[in-house]
Design a protein around this motif. Structure first.
Motif, PDB file in Angstrom:
ATOM      1  N   GLY A  57       9.045  31.379  53.698  1.00 13.63           N
ATOM      2  CA  GLY A  57       8.895  30.360  54.237  1.00 13.63           C
ATOM      3  C   GLY A  57       8.393  29.046  53.327  1.00 13.63           C
ATOM      4  O   GLY A  57       9.101  27.986  53.512  1.00 13.63           O
ATOM      5  N   GLY A  58       7.542  29.347  52.413  1.00 17.51           N
ATOM      6  CA  GLY A  58       7.454  28.193  51.472  1.00 17.51           C
ATOM      7  C   GLY A  58       8.170  28.284  50.132  1.00 17.51           C
ATOM      8  O   GLY A  58       7.445  27.170  49.380  1.00 17.51           O
ATOM      9  N   ALA A  59       9.260  28.615  50.196  1.00 15.00           N
ATOM     10  CA  ALA A  59      10.103  28.534  48.815  1.00 15.00           C
ATOM     11  C   ALA A  59      10.354  27.216  48.474  1.00 15.00           C
ATOM     12  O   ALA A  59      10.434  26.643  47.316  1.00 15.00           O
ATOM     13  CB  ALA A  59      11.283  29.475  48.851  1.00 15.00           C
ATOM     14  N   MET A  60      10.985  26.498  49.526  1.00 18.34           N
ATOM     15  CA  MET A  60      11.473  25.414  49.238  1.00 18.34           C
ATOM     16  C   MET A  60      10.619  24.394  48.853  1.00 18.34           C
ATOM     17  O   MET A  60      10.531  23.570  47.784  1.00 18.34           O
ATOM     18  CB  MET A  60      12.328  24.661  50.516  1.00 18.34           C
ATOM     19  N   ASP A  61       9.403  24.178  49.232  1.00 14.13           N
ATOM     20  CA  ASP A  61       8.154  23.382  48.981  1.00 14.13           C
ATOM     21  C   ASP A  61       7.797  23.864  47.566  1.00 14.13           C
ATOM     22  O   ASP A  61       7.199  22.743  46.875  1.00 14.13           O
ATOM     23  CB  ASP A  61       7.127  23.483  49.904  1.00 14.13           C
ATOM     24  N   ALA A  62       7.764  25.138  47.119  1.00 10.22           N
ATOM     25  CA  ALA A  62       7.143  25.297  45.978  1.00 10.22           C
ATOM     26  C   ALA A  62       8.300  25.258  44.888  1.00 10.22           C
ATOM     27  O   ALA A  62       7.905  24.968  43.583  1.00 10.22           O
ATOM     28  CB  ALA A  62       6.947  26.842  46.069  1.00 10.22           C
ATOM     29  N   LEU A  63       9.593  25.316  44.899  1.00 11.94           N
ATOM     30  CA  LEU A  63      10.416  25.475  44.209  1.00 11.94           C
ATOM     31  C   LEU A  63      11.515  24.239  43.908  1.00 11.94           C
ATOM     32  O   LEU A  63      12.223  24.047  43.087  1.00 11.94           O
ATOM     33  CB  LEU A  63      11.283  26.671  44.383  1.00 11.94           C
ATOM     34  N   ASP A  64      11.393  23.321  45.017  1.00 15.82           N
ATOM     35  CA  ASP A  64      12.593  22.379  44.904  1.00 15.82           C
ATOM     36  C   ASP A  64      12.104  21.005  43.967  1.00 15.82           C
ATOM     37  O   ASP A  64      11.305  21.456  43.260  1.00 15.82           O
ATOM     38  CB  ASP A  64      12.708  21.416  46.462  1.00 15.82           C
ATOM     39  N   SER A  65      12.991  20.312  43.867  1.00 12.49           N
ATOM     40  CA  SER A  65      12.664  19.283  42.637  1.00 12.49           C
ATOM     41  C   SER A  65      12.223  17.892  43.331  1.00 12.49           C
ATOM     42  O   SER A  65      12.525  16.799  42.612  1.00 12.49           O
ATOM     43  CB  SER A  65      14.156  19.114  42.079  1.00 12.49           C
ATOM     44  N   ASP A  66      11.673  17.585  44.400  1.00 10.97           N
ATOM     45  CA  ASP A  66      11.171  16.658  44.886  1.00 10.97           C
ATOM     46  C   ASP A  66      10.143  16.004  43.750  1.00 10.97           C
ATOM     47  O   ASP A  66       9.150  16.507  43.491  1.00 10.97           O
ATOM     48  CB  ASP A  66      10.162  16.860  46.246  1.00 10.97           C
ATOM     49  N   PRO A  67      10.424  14.788  43.582  1.00  9.28           N
ATOM     50  CA  PRO A  67       9.640  14.072  42.308  1.00  9.28           C
ATOM     51  C   PRO A  67       8.375  13.834  42.631  1.00  9.28           C
ATOM     52  O   PRO A  67       7.683  13.358  41.986  1.00  9.28           O
ATOM     53  CB  PRO A  67      10.485  12.914  42.224  1.00  9.28           C
ATOM     54  N   SER A  68       8.001  13.793  44.067  1.00  9.76           N
ATOM     55  CA  SER A  68       6.747  13.487  44.539  1.00  9.76           C
ATOM     56  C   SER A  68       5.554  14.682  44.257  1.00  9.76           C
ATOM     57  O   SER A  68       4.475  14.481  44.438  1.00  9.76           O
ATOM     58  CB  SER A  68       6.476  13.096  45.999  1.00  9.76           C
ATOM     59  N   LYS A  69       6.311  15.980  43.944  1.00  8.25           N
ATOM     60  CA  LYS A  69       5.728  17.113  43.597  1.00  8.25           C
ATOM     61  C   LYS A  69       5.517  17.540  42.283  1.00  8.25           C
ATOM     62  O   LYS A  69       6.254  17.083  41.615  1.00  8.25           O
ATOM     63  CB  LYS A  69       6.243  18.295  44.479  1.00  8.25           C
ATOM     64  N   ALA A  70       4.408  17.936  41.948  1.00  4.83           N
ATOM     65  CA  ALA A  70       4.003  18.341  40.393  1.00  4.83           C
ATOM     66  C   ALA A  70       4.516  19.787  40.196  1.00  4.83           C
ATOM     67  O   ALA A  70       4.952  20.734  41.194  1.00  4.83           O
ATOM     68  CB  ALA A  70       2.661  18.344  40.129  1.00  4.83           C
ATOM     69  N   GLY A  71       5.159  20.124  38.880  1.00  3.18           N
ATOM     70  CA  GLY A  71       5.469  21.319  38.573  1.00  3.18           C
ATOM     71  C   GLY A  71       6.642  21.220  37.598  1.00  3.18           C
ATOM     72  O   GLY A  71       7.730  20.872  38.011  1.00  3.18           O
ATOM     73  N   TRP A  72       6.601  21.647  36.392  1.00  6.59           N
ATOM     74  CA  TRP A  72       7.542  21.451  35.302  1.00  6.59           C
ATOM     75  C   TRP A  72       8.676  22.404  35.772  1.00  6.59           C
ATOM     76  O   TRP A  72      10.158  22.167  35.334  1.00  6.59           O
ATOM     77  CB  TRP A  72       7.107  22.040  34.022  1.00  6.59           C
ATOM     78  N   TRP A  73       8.504  23.606  36.572  1.00  5.64           N
ATOM     79  CA  TRP A  73       9.632  24.536  36.904  1.00  5.64           C
ATOM     80  C   TRP A  73      10.626  24.089  37.725  1.00  5.64           C
ATOM     81  O   TRP A  73      11.637  24.628  37.798  1.00  5.64           O
ATOM     82  CB  TRP A  73       8.883  25.801  37.346  1.00  5.64           C
ATOM     83  N   ARG A  74      10.218  22.886  38.604  1.00  2.88           N
ATOM     84  CA  ARG A  74      11.106  22.594  39.713  1.00  2.88           C
ATOM     85  C   ARG A  74      12.580  22.220  39.341  1.00  2.88           C
ATOM     86  O   ARG A  74      13.500  22.431  39.927  1.00  2.88           O
ATOM     87  CB  ARG A  74      10.514  21.381  40.450  1.00  2.88           C
ATOM     88  N   VAL A  75      12.661  21.537  38.123  1.00  3.13           N
ATOM     89  CA  VAL A  75      14.055  21.245  37.539  1.00  3.13           C
ATOM     90  C   VAL A  75      15.000  22.384  37.573  1.00  3.13           C
ATOM     91  O   VAL A  75      16.121  22.150  37.566  1.00  3.13           O
ATOM     92  CB  VAL A  75      13.800  20.330  36.411  1.00  3.13           C
ATOM     93  N   LEU A  76      14.366  23.507  37.270  1.00  2.00           N
ATOM     94  CA  LEU A  76      15.144  24.718  36.961  1.00  2.00           C
ATOM     95  C   LEU A  76      15.102  25.521  38.253  1.00  2.00           C
ATOM     96  O   LEU A  76      16.478  25.974  38.807  1.00  2.00           O
ATOM     97  CB  LEU A  76      14.637  25.584  36.063  1.00  2.00           C
ATOM     98  N   THR A  77      14.404  25.616  39.054  1.00  2.94           N
ATOM     99  CA  THR A  77      14.275  26.501  40.121  1.00  2.94           C
ATOM    100  C   THR A  77      15.080  25.755  41.419  1.00  2.94           C
ATOM    101  O   THR A  77      15.652  26.518  42.218  1.00  2.94           O
ATOM    102  CB  THR A  77      12.658  26.889  40.731  1.00  2.94           C
ATOM    103  N   SER A  78      15.169  24.661  41.245  1.00  2.00           N
ATOM    104  CA  SER A  78      15.618  23.895  42.504  1.00  2.00           C
ATOM    105  C   SER A  78      17.000  24.264  42.461  1.00  2.00           C
ATOM    106  O   SER A  78      17.846  24.132  43.727  1.00  2.00           O
ATOM    107  CB  SER A  78      15.327  22.234  42.457  1.00  2.00           C
TER     108      SER A  78
END
Length: 236
Positions: A57-78
């Motif tokens: 259930g937390g996949a979207m929050d952890a892997l989307d590309s929301d610019p308000s969230k930190a995480g270098w991987w988001r641009v790829l996983t989103s």
């Protein structure tokens, strides 16, 4: 009504680009071409992303590309997270499979993947340079449609330069024309990323036409082709 028109024009653009891709590789050559394993792999990864969402259930929050969230991987996983509901997810999975196959047959496997990645990175990079807001991103922080439309548009750009007759030229030019119309009339980001992809397709084919071998399957037929696989499936 506005949402319906948005969805119809978005689908219409993809149909035009699909026709451009088919015209580029040759509709009569599909049965002779090898199995597009890179496209198969890309589609499997996209499906795995959907399975992950269903199981976690937390996949979207952890892997989307929301610019308000930190995480270098988001641009790829989103790119492999889907947020369009059942129909939107099925649409994205089907289109990525078909477009990636056409692109692999023309560009080759590694270049297809590079162009798909460019469809993820380039639009938002250009958007940030010109101060565009996140609303112009067709993925809305997640989804593969932006990269798929970008990749499909590269085929239209190559089709224009290959110039296989007046019909193919008009078909190719319809992609940026429709894309710009969608952007200005609807702020539909699918149209804008398609223009970016069309331009990159022009550049890549103009620079690499001597080394890119889109007809390699026709000169050196592979052992396993779409035609032979289809025949095996029909026998079963």
């Amino acid at each position: 009504m506005e949402a319906l028109v948005f969805n119809l024009t978005t689908a219409a653009l993809l149909v035009v680009m699909f026709k451009a891709g088919v015209a580029l590789v040759g509709p009569d050559t599909v049965q002779q071409r090898r199995i597009p394993w890179f496209a198969v792999g890309l589609t499997v990864v996209a499906i795995a992303g959907v399975v992950l969402q269903l199981c976690w259930g937390g996949a979207m929050d952890a892997l989307d590309s929301d610019p308000s969230k930190a995480g270098w991987w988001r641009v790829l996983t989103s790119v492999f997270m889907q947020n369009g509901g059942v129909f939107g997810t099925a649409y994205n999975l089907a289109t990525i499979a078909v477009i990636a196959a056409l692109a692999e047959w023309f560009w080759g496997g590694w270049l297809m993947l590079a162009l798909f990645l460019a469809g993820d990175l380039l639009p938002q990079t250009i958007g940030s340079l010109f101060g565009e807001t996140a609303s112009t991103d067709p993925r809305n922080f997640a989804g593969s449609s932006g990269s798929t439309y970008f990749l499909a548009a590269t085929l239209a750009g190559a089709l224009l330069l290959r110039n296989r007759g007046r019909g193919s030229v008009l078909l190719a030019l319809a992609v940026p024309a429709l894309g710009l119309a969608m952007w200005f009339a609807q702020e539909n980001g699918h149209g804008l990323v398609s223009v970016y992809g069309f331009v990159l397709g022009l550049i890549v084919w103009a620079l690499g036409r001597r080394v890119i071998r889109p007809d390699r399957d026709l000169t050196q037929a592979p052992r396993t082709t779409v035609g032979t696989l289809t025949a095996v499936v029909r026998k079963r």
